[in-house]
Motif scaffolding. Structure first.
Motif, PDB file in Angstrom:
ATOM      1  N   LYS A   1      58.957 -19.592  41.703  1.00 14.49           N
ATOM      2  CA  LYS A   1      59.964 -20.487  41.140  1.00 14.49           C
ATOM      3  C   LYS A   1      59.375 -21.885  40.978  1.00 14.49           C
ATOM      4  O   LYS A   1      59.558 -22.548  39.974  1.00 14.49           O
ATOM      5  CB  LYS A   1      61.185 -20.545  42.070  1.00 14.49           C
ATOM      6  N   TYR A   2      58.657 -22.324  41.986  1.00 15.89           N
ATOM      7  CA  TYR A   2      58.066 -23.656  41.961  1.00 15.89           C
ATOM      8  C   TYR A   2      57.026 -23.770  40.850  1.00 15.89           C
ATOM      9  O   TYR A   2      57.022 -24.725  40.082  1.00 15.89           O
ATOM     10  CB  TYR A   2      57.429 -23.954  43.320  1.00 15.89           C
ATOM     11  N   SER A   3      56.162 -22.775  40.745  1.00 20.80           N
ATOM     12  CA  SER A   3      55.103 -22.854  39.742  1.00 20.80           C
ATOM     13  C   SER A   3      55.659 -22.695  38.336  1.00 20.80           C
ATOM     14  O   SER A   3      55.228 -23.378  37.412  1.00 20.80           O
ATOM     15  CB  SER A   3      54.037 -21.782  40.010  1.00 20.80           C
ATOM     16  N   ARG A   4      56.644 -21.824  38.173  1.00 19.93           N
ATOM     17  CA  ARG A   4      57.176 -21.601  36.835  1.00 19.93           C
ATOM     18  C   ARG A   4      57.971 -22.818  36.352  1.00 19.93           C
ATOM     19  O   ARG A   4      58.094 -23.051  35.161  1.00 19.93           O
ATOM     20  CB  ARG A   4      58.043 -20.345  36.826  1.00 19.93           C
ATOM     21  N   SER A   5      58.499 -23.587  37.282  1.00 22.05           N
ATOM     22  CA  SER A   5      59.183 -24.808  36.871  1.00 22.05           C
ATOM     23  C   SER A   5      58.210 -25.802  36.245  1.00 22.05           C
ATOM     24  O   SER A   5      58.605 -26.726  35.566  1.00 22.05           O
ATOM     25  CB  SER A   5      59.889 -25.461  38.069  1.00 22.05           C
ATOM     26  N   ASN A   6      56.924 -25.579  36.511  1.00 16.53           N
ATOM     27  CA  ASN A   6      55.892 -26.415  35.907  1.00 16.53           C
ATOM     28  C   ASN A   6      55.240 -25.716  34.708  1.00 16.53           C
ATOM     29  O   ASN A   6      54.114 -26.025  34.332  1.00 16.53           O
ATOM     30  CB  ASN A   6      54.823 -26.749  36.947  1.00 16.53           C
ATOM     31  N   GLY A   7      55.929 -24.752  34.139  1.00 15.85           N
ATOM     32  CA  GLY A   7      55.481 -24.138  32.909  1.00 15.85           C
ATOM     33  C   GLY A   7      54.555 -22.951  33.078  1.00 15.85           C
ATOM     34  O   GLY A   7      53.943 -22.503  32.119  1.00 15.85           O
ATOM     35  N   MET A   8      54.443 -22.402  34.296  1.00 11.75           N
ATOM     36  CA  MET A   8      53.533 -21.288  34.499  1.00 11.75           C
ATOM     37  C   MET A   8      54.232 -19.973  34.183  1.00 11.75           C
ATOM     38  O   MET A   8      55.294 -19.690  34.735  1.00 11.75           O
ATOM     39  CB  MET A   8      53.016 -21.272  35.932  1.00 11.75           C
ATOM     40  N   ASN A   9      53.671 -19.192  33.305  1.00  8.99           N
ATOM     41  CA  ASN A   9      54.205 -17.892  32.950  1.00  8.99           C
ATOM     42  C   ASN A   9      53.193 -16.813  33.285  1.00  8.99           C
ATOM     43  O   ASN A   9      52.088 -17.102  33.734  1.00  8.99           O
ATOM     44  CB  ASN A   9      54.554 -17.853  31.463  1.00  8.99           C
ATOM     45  N   CYS A  10      53.567 -15.568  33.061  1.00  4.88           N
ATOM     46  CA  CYS A  10      52.679 -14.444  33.357  1.00  4.88           C
ATOM     47  C   CYS A  10      51.387 -14.585  32.557  1.00  4.88           C
ATOM     48  O   CYS A  10      51.398 -14.644  31.333  1.00  4.88           O
ATOM     49  CB  CYS A  10      53.366 -13.138  33.012  1.00  4.88           C
ATOM     50  N   ALA A  11      50.268 -14.638  33.283  1.00  3.54           N
ATOM     51  CA  ALA A  11      48.969 -14.804  32.632  1.00  3.54           C
ATOM     52  C   ALA A  11      48.027 -13.658  32.964  1.00  3.54           C
ATOM     53  O   ALA A  11      46.823 -13.772  32.779  1.00  3.54           O
ATOM     54  CB  ALA A  11      48.342 -16.131  33.050  1.00  3.54           C
ATOM     55  N   VAL A  12      48.583 -12.555  33.467  1.00  2.00           N
ATOM     56  CA  VAL A  12      47.783 -11.383  33.822  1.00  2.00           C
ATOM     57  C   VAL A  12      48.110 -10.262  32.842  1.00  2.00           C
ATOM     58  O   VAL A  12      49.280  -9.917  32.654  1.00  2.00           O
ATOM     59  CB  VAL A  12      48.062 -10.927  35.265  1.00  2.00           C
ATOM     60  N   SER A  13      47.106  -9.697  32.244  1.00  2.00           N
ATOM     61  CA  SER A  13      47.318  -8.623  31.276  1.00  2.00           C
ATOM     62  C   SER A  13      47.758  -7.345  31.971  1.00  2.00           C
ATOM     63  O   SER A  13      47.203  -6.972  33.006  1.00  2.00           O
ATOM     64  CB  SER A  13      46.033  -8.355  30.489  1.00  2.00           C
ATOM     65  N   ASP A  14      48.738  -6.679  31.402  1.00  2.00           N
ATOM     66  CA  ASP A  14      49.183  -5.393  31.924  1.00  2.00           C
ATOM     67  C   ASP A  14      48.081  -4.366  31.703  1.00  2.00           C
ATOM     68  O   ASP A  14      47.666  -4.138  30.564  1.00  2.00           O
ATOM     69  CB  ASP A  14      50.458  -4.961  31.199  1.00  2.00           C
ATOM     70  N   PRO A  15      47.574  -3.739  32.777  1.00  2.00           N
ATOM     71  CA  PRO A  15      46.473  -2.778  32.618  1.00  2.00           C
ATOM     72  C   PRO A  15      46.796  -1.655  31.634  1.00  2.00           C
ATOM     73  O   PRO A  15      45.915  -1.175  30.922  1.00  2.00           O
ATOM     74  CB  PRO A  15      46.263  -2.236  34.033  1.00  2.00           C
ATOM     75  N   GLY A  16      48.059  -1.254  31.586  1.00  2.00           N
ATOM     76  CA  GLY A  16      48.445  -0.164  30.700  1.00  2.00           C
ATOM     77  C   GLY A  16      48.431  -0.524  29.238  1.00  2.00           C
ATOM     78  O   GLY A  16      48.393   0.353  28.373  1.00  2.00           O
ATOM     79  N   ASP A  17      48.450  -1.819  28.928  1.00  2.00           N
ATOM     80  CA  ASP A  17      48.429  -2.235  27.527  1.00  2.00           C
ATOM     81  C   ASP A  17      47.065  -2.016  26.892  1.00  2.00           C
ATOM     82  O   ASP A  17      46.953  -1.839  25.680  1.00  2.00           O
ATOM     83  CB  ASP A  17      48.801  -3.720  27.419  1.00  2.00           C
ATOM     84  N   ALA A  18      46.015  -2.043  27.719  1.00  2.00           N
ATOM     85  CA  ALA A  18      44.655  -1.928  27.180  1.00  2.00           C
ATOM     86  C   ALA A  18      44.048  -0.543  27.383  1.00  2.00           C
ATOM     87  O   ALA A  18      43.076  -0.190  26.720  1.00  2.00           O
ATOM     88  CB  ALA A  18      43.746  -2.974  27.826  1.00  2.00           C
ATOM     89  N   ASP A  19      44.629   0.241  28.284  1.00  2.00           N
ATOM     90  CA  ASP A  19      44.024   1.536  28.622  1.00  2.00           C
ATOM     91  C   ASP A  19      45.135   2.557  28.845  1.00  2.00           C
ATOM     92  O   ASP A  19      45.926   2.443  29.781  1.00  2.00           O
ATOM     93  CB  ASP A  19      43.169   1.415  29.886  1.00  2.00           C
ATOM     94  N   ASP A  20      45.180   3.571  28.001  1.00  2.00           N
ATOM     95  CA  ASP A  20      46.224   4.587  28.110  1.00  2.00           C
ATOM     96  C   ASP A  20      46.181   5.335  29.434  1.00  2.00           C
ATOM     97  O   ASP A  20      47.203   5.836  29.909  1.00  2.00           O
ATOM     98  CB  ASP A  20      46.114   5.590  26.948  1.00  2.00           C
ATOM     99  N   SER A  21      44.989   5.415  30.058  1.00  2.27           N
ATOM    100  CA  SER A  21      44.885   6.143  31.334  1.00  2.27           C
ATOM    101  C   SER A  21      45.630   5.440  32.454  1.00  2.27           C
ATOM    102  O   SER A  21      45.897   6.030  33.492  1.00  2.27           O
ATOM    103  CB  SER A  21      43.412   6.330  31.715  1.00  2.27           C
ATOM    104  N   LEU A  22      45.966   4.160  32.250  1.00  2.00           N
ATOM    105  CA  LEU A  22      46.672   3.397  33.273  1.00  2.00           C
ATOM    106  C   LEU A  22      48.149   3.217  32.945  1.00  2.00           C
ATOM    107  O   LEU A  22      48.863   2.521  33.644  1.00  2.00           O
ATOM    108  CB  LEU A  22      46.006   2.033  33.452  1.00  2.00           C
ATOM    109  N   LYS A  23      48.592   3.857  31.864  1.00  2.00           N
ATOM    110  CA  LYS A  23      50.018   3.844  31.553  1.00  2.00           C
ATOM    111  C   LYS A  23      50.757   4.813  32.456  1.00  2.00           C
ATOM    112  O   LYS A  23      50.212   5.836  32.880  1.00  2.00           O
ATOM    113  CB  LYS A  23      50.263   4.255  30.093  1.00  2.00           C
TER     114      LYS A  23
END
Length: 243
Positions: free
Chosen positions: A219-241
């Motif tokens: 909550k504290y960090s997102r109030s300073n504009g921080m959003n999800c910056a980690v790529s979903d592993p399943g988006d790049a590799d079907d084996s991880l979906k």
């Protein structure tokens, strides 16, 4: 840092109100079956991939090999790197896309959070904390009070033995990293006791956990504009979906 803010603020709040909870006893009720069981191989690989994505480590040749993924996870990391990885991943964990708490991302977040705490504090008593938290969730779930531990807008994730296993690995890695960083052996400290005290307070009165959302590091960090910056592993590799 965001987590340092959380640690200090939470400690002050807890020291002021813990007396309120003395003598409060939980109501015993018949146990029910857990909502979440052990992970499949695919779920474990996905949890490992989330950790590696957050730590910004390449695992492109290991997506289908859990032992290789765990070996990459177990490579030592600097304290600042683990802190940043946790903060970035928690911003994902609390995003609308993952509102329903997919357990692999829960496991990854728990791993990084307690790995950071163990690396920072060297408190060997943190080794028992994942199981303590699991037991508290089971107790509250049996009493239909699981969301008493809620600190964000999302529901509390269900108890999972596999999430505990990833958190235990996080403690082991964090304590090893503490020794590498300081040259000192981990020893019993106060951090685990502080967190268990806060957990007991949340079990006793839901307003305690609700109030902690205002001091939550995401909550504290997102109030300073921080959003999800980690790529979903399943988006790049079907084996991880996952289905």
């Amino acid at each position: 840092m965001f987590i340092e803010f959380y640690d200090k603020s939470a400690t002050r709040i807890w020291s002021r109100i813990k007396i309120v909870f003395l003598g409060i006893v939980s109501v015993s009720m018949a146990p029910v079956e857990l909502l979440a069981g052990d992970f499949s191989n695919a779920q474990d690989r996905r949890a490992a991939a989330w950790i590696l994505e957050a730590l910004e480590r390449d695992y492109s040749d290991s997506e289908n090999d859990l032992s290789k993924l765990k070996s990459l996870v177990a490579e030592p990391a600097d304290l600042d790197k683990v802190e940043t990885a946790f903060t970035r991943l928690q911003a994902c964990r609390t995003s609308p896309k993952y509102y329903n708490n997919p357990l692999p991302i829960v496991a990854a977040e728990h791993h990084l959070y307690i790995r950071y705490l163990a690396n920072k504090n060297g408190d060997s008593k943190l080794s028992a904390l994942p199981k303590t938290y699991y037991d508290a969730k089971v107790e509250l779930q049996n009493q239909n009070r699981l969301n008493w531990l809620r600190t964000t807008d999302q529901p509390v994730s269900p108890p999972s033995e596999s999430v505990v296993e990833w958190a235990v690995l996080g403690v082991q890695m964090g304590l090893a990293e503490y020794k590498l960083r300081t040259g000192d052996n981990p020893a019993p400290g106060e951090k685990a006791d502080e967190l268990v005290g806060m957990l007991e307070a949340g079990k006793a009165l839901p307003i305690f956990s609700w109030g902690m959302q205002f001091f939550d590091p995401t909550k504290y960090s997102r109030s300073n504009g921080m959003n999800c910056a980690v790529s979903d592993p399943g988006d790049a590799d079907d084996s991880l979906k996952l289905p």
